[in-house]
Every structure is written in C-alpha cells, then in structure tokens.
Design a protein around this motif. Sequence first.
Motif, PDB file in Angstrom:
ATOM      1  N   ARG A 257     -15.798 -16.181 -15.257  1.00 25.44           N
ATOM      2  CA  ARG A 257     -15.716 -17.279 -16.228  1.00 25.44           C
ATOM      3  C   ARG A 257     -17.114 -17.758 -16.556  1.00 25.44           C
ATOM      4  O   ARG A 257     -17.864 -18.116 -15.644  1.00 25.44           O
ATOM      5  CB  ARG A 257     -14.962 -18.468 -15.632  1.00 25.44           C
TER       6      ARG A 257
ATOM      7  N   MET B 183      -5.887 -17.755  -9.020  1.00 26.11           N
ATOM      8  CA  MET B 183      -5.998 -18.995  -9.778  1.00 26.11           C
ATOM      9  C   MET B 183      -5.661 -18.816 -11.259  1.00 26.11           C
ATOM     10  O   MET B 183      -6.256 -17.981 -11.944  1.00 26.11           O
ATOM     11  CB  MET B 183      -7.429 -19.549  -9.675  1.00 26.11           C
TER      12      MET B 183
ATOM     13  N   ALA C 240      -6.091 -21.177 -14.163  1.00 28.35           N
ATOM     14  CA  ALA C 240      -6.658 -22.490 -14.523  1.00 28.35           C
ATOM     15  C   ALA C 240      -6.550 -22.685 -16.036  1.00 28.35           C
ATOM     16  O   ALA C 240      -5.508 -23.122 -16.523  1.00 28.35           O
ATOM     17  CB  ALA C 240      -8.091 -22.577 -14.005  1.00 28.35           C
TER      18      ALA C 240
ATOM     19  N   GLY D 217     -12.802 -27.243 -15.713  1.00 30.79           N
ATOM     20  CA  GLY D 217     -11.776 -26.200 -15.695  1.00 30.79           C
ATOM     21  C   GLY D 217     -11.325 -25.839 -14.294  1.00 30.79           C
ATOM     22  O   GLY D 217     -10.750 -24.766 -14.086  1.00 30.79           O
ATOM     23  N   TYR D 218     -11.550 -26.706 -13.314  1.00 28.17           N
ATOM     24  CA  TYR D 218     -11.060 -26.455 -11.950  1.00 28.17           C
ATOM     25  C   TYR D 218      -9.700 -27.127 -11.750  1.00 28.17           C
ATOM     26  O   TYR D 218      -9.446 -28.212 -12.280  1.00 28.17           O
ATOM     27  CB  TYR D 218     -12.058 -26.944 -10.895  1.00 28.17           C
ATOM     28  N   ILE D 219      -8.869 -26.457 -10.956  1.00 26.98           N
ATOM     29  CA  ILE D 219      -7.520 -26.974 -10.703  1.00 26.98           C
ATOM     30  C   ILE D 219      -7.584 -28.135  -9.710  1.00 26.98           C
ATOM     31  O   ILE D 219      -8.264 -28.038  -8.679  1.00 26.98           O
ATOM     32  CB  ILE D 219      -6.617 -25.847 -10.158  1.00 26.98           C
TER      33      ILE D 219
ATOM     34  N   GLY E  22     -10.508 -25.374  -4.714  1.00 30.19           N
ATOM     35  CA  GLY E  22     -11.909 -25.050  -4.988  1.00 30.19           C
ATOM     36  C   GLY E  22     -12.026 -23.687  -5.641  1.00 30.19           C
ATOM     37  O   GLY E  22     -11.090 -23.213  -6.303  1.00 30.19           O
ATOM     38  N   ASP E  23     -13.176 -23.060  -5.468  1.00 30.67           N
ATOM     39  CA  ASP E  23     -13.425 -21.751  -6.077  1.00 30.67           C
ATOM     40  C   ASP E  23     -12.859 -20.658  -5.164  1.00 30.67           C
ATOM     41  O   ASP E  23     -13.356 -20.439  -4.052  1.00 30.67           O
ATOM     42  CB  ASP E  23     -14.933 -21.561  -6.285  1.00 30.67           C
ATOM     43  N   ALA E  24     -11.823 -19.997  -5.646  1.00 29.42           N
ATOM     44  CA  ALA E  24     -11.106 -19.039  -4.784  1.00 29.42           C
ATOM     45  C   ALA E  24     -12.024 -17.912  -4.326  1.00 29.42           C
ATOM     46  O   ALA E  24     -12.033 -17.550  -3.140  1.00 29.42           O
ATOM     47  CB  ALA E  24      -9.901 -18.488  -5.534  1.00 29.42           C
ATOM     48  N   GLY E  25     -12.804 -17.353  -5.250  1.00 32.39           N
ATOM     49  CA  GLY E  25     -13.698 -16.242  -4.891  1.00 32.39           C
ATOM     50  C   GLY E  25     -14.681 -16.661  -3.810  1.00 32.39           C
ATOM     51  O   GLY E  25     -14.879 -15.948  -2.813  1.00 32.39           O
TER      52      GLY E  25
HETATM   53  N1  URA Z   1     -11.206 -20.686 -10.578  1.00 32.21           N
HETATM   54  C1  URA Z   1     -11.172 -21.049  -9.281  1.00 32.21           C
HETATM   55  O1  URA Z   1     -11.561 -20.252  -8.403  1.00 32.21           O
HETATM   56  N2  URA Z   1     -10.703 -22.258  -8.951  1.00 32.21           N
HETATM   57  C2  URA Z   1     -10.275 -23.134  -9.863  1.00 32.21           C
HETATM   58  O2  URA Z   1      -9.843 -24.252  -9.493  1.00 32.21           O
HETATM   59  C3  URA Z   1     -10.312 -22.754 -11.219  1.00 32.21           C
HETATM   60  C4  URA Z   1     -10.774 -21.526 -11.545  1.00 32.21           C
END
Ligand code: URA
Length: 249
Positions: free
Chosen positions: A144, A173, A175, A232-234, A239-242
């Motif tokens: 993203r 995710m 989002a 744009g985060y849920i 948090g950031d899944a990756g």
């Molecule tokens: N991507 C993520 O890893 N987490 C989010 O909350 C949104 C996009």
Amino acid sequence: MIRRPPRSTPKPSSAASDVYKRQLLTNVFYEIKKMKEGVVNDRIYTVEHPLIQHKLTLMRRKDQSTAVFRQLLREISTLLAYEVTRDLPLTLVKIDTPMEEMQAPVLSGKKLCFVSILRAGNGLLDGMLDLMPSARVGHVGLYRDPKSLEAVEYYFKVPNDISERLTIVVDPMLATANSVIAAIDRIKQAGATNIKFVCLLASPEGIEFLHTAHPDVESYTASIDDRLDEHGYILPGLGDAGDRIYGTK
Ligand code: URA
Ligand code: PRP
C-alpha cells in the motif's frame, strides 16, 4: 452490504436533512450489527467459532510476541480453511476397507489454488497448506502506498490453469480493500472465475468496496471491526499485519 443512498437519490431539503442523516446512520449501524452476528448477506461470512475468537484476541494484544502471533495466525487459518472449503464437491470412489468394499467420498475436480497477497497473506497461507498440502499456490506482490493507500504491484505469478480451479485469495487484512480489489482484478485477467476471499479482519468500508467491485466473490472473515482510521488502518484491529508476522517494526 452496508446500505448507502443510491447515487440517484435526490438531496433532501434542509428541513428534512437531520431526519435523513439519522435514518442513514440507523441503517448503517443496523447493517454493521447484522454483519457482526454471523452470516451478513450472501457474500460475507463471519466465522465466529470460539477457538478462532479466543486466538484472535491473543493476537490483537499489542504485547504479543512475533513467534506467538505467527503461530496463532497459522492455527486460525486452518480453522478458516475448514469453513471456506465446506462446500467443495465430492464424488464417490470404490475402495476396500479391511472389512469390505465400499463407495467412499473423495474431493472431485481439480485441486484448488490459493493466492497469497504478499507479504502478510503468507501468514494465512501456511495454515491452509497444512490442511491441503497439494493445493496450487499463486502470489500477488502488493504494497500500500502510505500516502494514497493505492495498491502497488511488484510481483505476480499464478498457475497457468487457474481458470479451471477454485481460487481462494488470502490476506489477513481487508482495510480500504484497494489491495484485494487489485489482486482479484489481476487474477481474473489471468482467467480465474471461481474466487473466494479469506481474511482475518475486515472493515465495514472494505467489505462494501470489495463487494461493489467484485460482487461475485464470497468472503470469509474472523471479525468485522469498527472502522478505519485516517491512515487506512483497521480499528480496533491489530496493527500492521506484515510487521507483526515478520517482526519488522
Ligand atoms: N494493513 C494492515 O496491516 N493493517 C491494517 O490495519 C490495515 C492495513
Ligand atoms: C497490508 C495487508 C493488506 C493491505 C490491506 O499489506 O496485508 O495487503 O495492507 O490494506 P487495504 O485493504 O487498505 O489495501 P501492506 O501493504 O502493509 O503490505 P505487507 O503485507 O507487505 O506488509
């Protein structure tokens, strides 16, 4: 799907405006409530199994270790795989048990294909492959853009005969839905017609955008969260899944 007023709806007069807005909000909250209760509509399914919900809570905690986060995602993905494959077609074959001959059910047709949206998709893929080790696997590399939130592609490889297979796209995710929409666009260009999507968390906005762009795709998720933040985060999310899977932050 969350109902929004159709584009053609005339703007209400200013006197009616507050009532109109209240009605609109009521509709949206009602739809979100319905979504959280399980089967939402015929295209999104929330898998509410207690084991999934318990493990998801452990994953969400900000102090969870990378190793445990990754392991929990693997375990949940196996349980999600069970749901998404619930209606795979079966056929009968003749076998011999130690006791006698019988007609026994086996999966029919070509093996299915998983498509992982890199990189976080691989965290869901592993547990699904534990259950279906012979499945084919495609990869769509997307990230993203942090400003525009548009999906930028850097890799694409799927099986040549993807048009003949049930294709299950995986990404933890959903989002804004930009990534999964872009991935499914490309997979359809490659010939896939029978596509399902599995994620761990979904935003109500993302569900609506995905199903508007690809109404033929059925989705499965462990949770529909509340909303997206301004980046744009849920929320409440995880948090950031990756970064959480691979320990990159
Ligand atoms: N991507 C993520 O890893 N987490 C989010 O909350 C949104 C996009
Ligand atoms: C994350 C996630 C999804 C995407 C979801 O990936 O794994 O692919 O964001 O967001 P969207 O619905 O708004 O498109 P990210 O771009 O952070 O890349 P990564 O998996 O390589 O960390």
